[in-house]
Design a protein around this motif. Structure first.
Motif, short mmCIF file in Angstrom:
data_model
loop_
_atom_site.label_atom_id
_atom_site.label_comp_id
_atom_site.label_asym_id
_atom_site.label_seq_id
_atom_site.Cartn_x
_atom_site.Cartn_y
_atom_site.Cartn_z
N GLU A 129 4.42 -5.32 3.02
CA GLU A 129 3.33 -4.39 2.68
C GLU A 129 2.83 -3.75 3.96
O GLU A 129 3.26 -4.12 5.05
CB GLU A 129 2.19 -5.14 1.99
CG GLU A 129 2.48 -5.52 0.57
CD GLU A 129 2.63 -4.34 -0.37
OE1 GLU A 129 1.85 -3.36 -0.26
OE2 GLU A 129 3.54 -4.38 -1.20
N GLY A 130 1.89 -2.84 3.83
CA GLY A 130 1.31 -2.17 4.99
C GLY A 130 2.14 -0.96 5.35
O GLY A 130 2.69 -0.29 4.49
N PRO A 132 5.13 0.73 8.41
CA PRO A 132 6.21 0.24 9.29
C PRO A 132 5.73 -0.28 10.65
O PRO A 132 6.36 -1.15 11.24
CB PRO A 132 7.13 1.46 9.44
CG PRO A 132 6.91 2.24 8.19
CD PRO A 132 5.45 2.05 7.87
N ASP A 133 4.62 0.27 11.17
CA ASP A 133 4.12 -0.17 12.47
C ASP A 133 3.36 -1.49 12.40
O ASP A 133 3.36 -2.27 13.35
CB ASP A 133 3.23 0.89 13.10
CG ASP A 133 4.02 2.14 13.47
OD1 ASP A 133 5.22 2.00 13.81
OD2 ASP A 133 3.44 3.24 13.40
N THR A 134 2.70 -1.76 11.29
CA THR A 134 1.93 -2.99 11.12
C THR A 134 2.16 -3.58 9.73
O THR A 134 1.26 -3.58 8.89
CB THR A 134 0.42 -2.74 11.34
OG1 THR A 134 0.01 -1.69 10.46
CG2 THR A 134 0.10 -2.39 12.77
N PRO A 135 3.37 -4.07 9.49
CA PRO A 135 3.63 -4.65 8.16
C PRO A 135 2.99 -6.03 8.01
O PRO A 135 2.67 -6.70 8.98
CB PRO A 135 5.15 -4.75 8.12
CG PRO A 135 5.57 -4.86 9.55
CD PRO A 135 4.55 -4.09 10.34
N ALA A 136 2.79 -6.39 6.77
CA ALA A 136 2.36 -7.74 6.41
C ALA A 136 3.43 -8.29 5.48
O ALA A 136 3.87 -7.61 4.56
CB ALA A 136 1.01 -7.70 5.70
N LEU A 137 3.88 -9.51 5.73
CA LEU A 137 4.94 -10.11 4.94
C LEU A 137 4.38 -11.23 4.07
O LEU A 137 3.53 -12.01 4.50
CB LEU A 137 6.04 -10.67 5.84
CG LEU A 137 6.76 -9.64 6.71
CD1 LEU A 137 7.79 -10.33 7.60
CD2 LEU A 137 7.44 -8.59 5.85
N PRO A 180 7.97 -2.22 5.21
CA PRO A 180 7.53 -1.63 3.92
C PRO A 180 8.30 -0.35 3.62
O PRO A 180 8.72 0.36 4.54
CB PRO A 180 6.06 -1.33 4.14
CG PRO A 180 5.67 -2.01 5.39
CD PRO A 180 6.91 -2.28 6.18
N ALA A 181 8.47 -0.08 2.36
CA ALA A 181 9.19 1.14 1.95
C ALA A 181 8.36 2.37 2.19
O ALA A 181 7.19 2.38 2.25
CB ALA A 181 9.54 1.04 0.48
#
Length: 181
Positions: A129-130, A132-137, A180-181
């Motif tokens: 989520e989030g 591409p620079d700061t995703p959360a998994l 994230p997509a």
């Protein structure tokens, strides 16, 4: 009988982790339909700490017991469910925190802040989520609940992904993108 936490994740094989997962006797919360519905006055903070009426719950055995009664409905509401009550619980981000990960063959095993083990795959997907620079998994846990990967677990998973051709990981025949997509 006193609670004995599982061995360190690094010492477990996939077969041993799967045995521990199978041996955990969890209540059938998804089968219960209690008539009494209310508010637990509980909250799970983004760092995985539990609070009741503003005071932190610190007893690990109590947290583990409460965590075994959690489910999340289709609307995203978390509930503590017993045969006689269904109580809402506020969850700021995710109900669990993934604190460690181990790759064993084509499987990723996660250890949660409740000492639960989760093997990523079709029943326990990893999602990003989030932006591409700061995703959360997140990894799916049970009954719609999820665990957010803490910083060190996130870094471990990225190391596993970088060993491949792209920023994705595989577990039990499924591939999960880490962006994230």
């Amino acid at each position: 009988m006193p609670y004995e936490p599982p061995p360190e994740l690094a010492t477990l094989s996939l077969a041993e982790a799967a045995e521990l997962v199978a041996a955990r006797k969890l209540p059938p919360v998804s089968q219960w339909s209690p008539e009494t519905v209310g508010d637990s006055e509980m909250r799970i903070s983004p760092d995985g700490r539990w609070f009741h009426q503003g005071g932190e719950i610190k007893r690990p055995a109590m947290l583990r017991a409460f965590a075994s009664l959690l489910l999340r409905d289709e609307a995203g509401q978390h509930w503590l469910v017993t045969p006689s009550q269904k109580l809402s619980i506020a969850v700021d981000d995710a109900a669990f925190i993934a604190i460690d990960v181990k790759q064993d063959g084509d499987a990723l095993v996660f250890k949660l802040n409740t000492d639960d083990l989760v093997i990523a795959g079709p029943d326990h997907p990893i999602r990003a989520e989030g932006d591409p620079d700061t995703p959360a998994l997140y990894v799916g846990v049970r009954h719609g609940t999820e665990a957010r990967l803490n910083r060190s677990t996130y870094a471990q998973l990225v190391e596993i992904a970088l060993a491949g051709d792209d920023l994705s990981v595989s577990s039990q025949g499924m591939t999960f993108p880490l962006q994230p997509a």
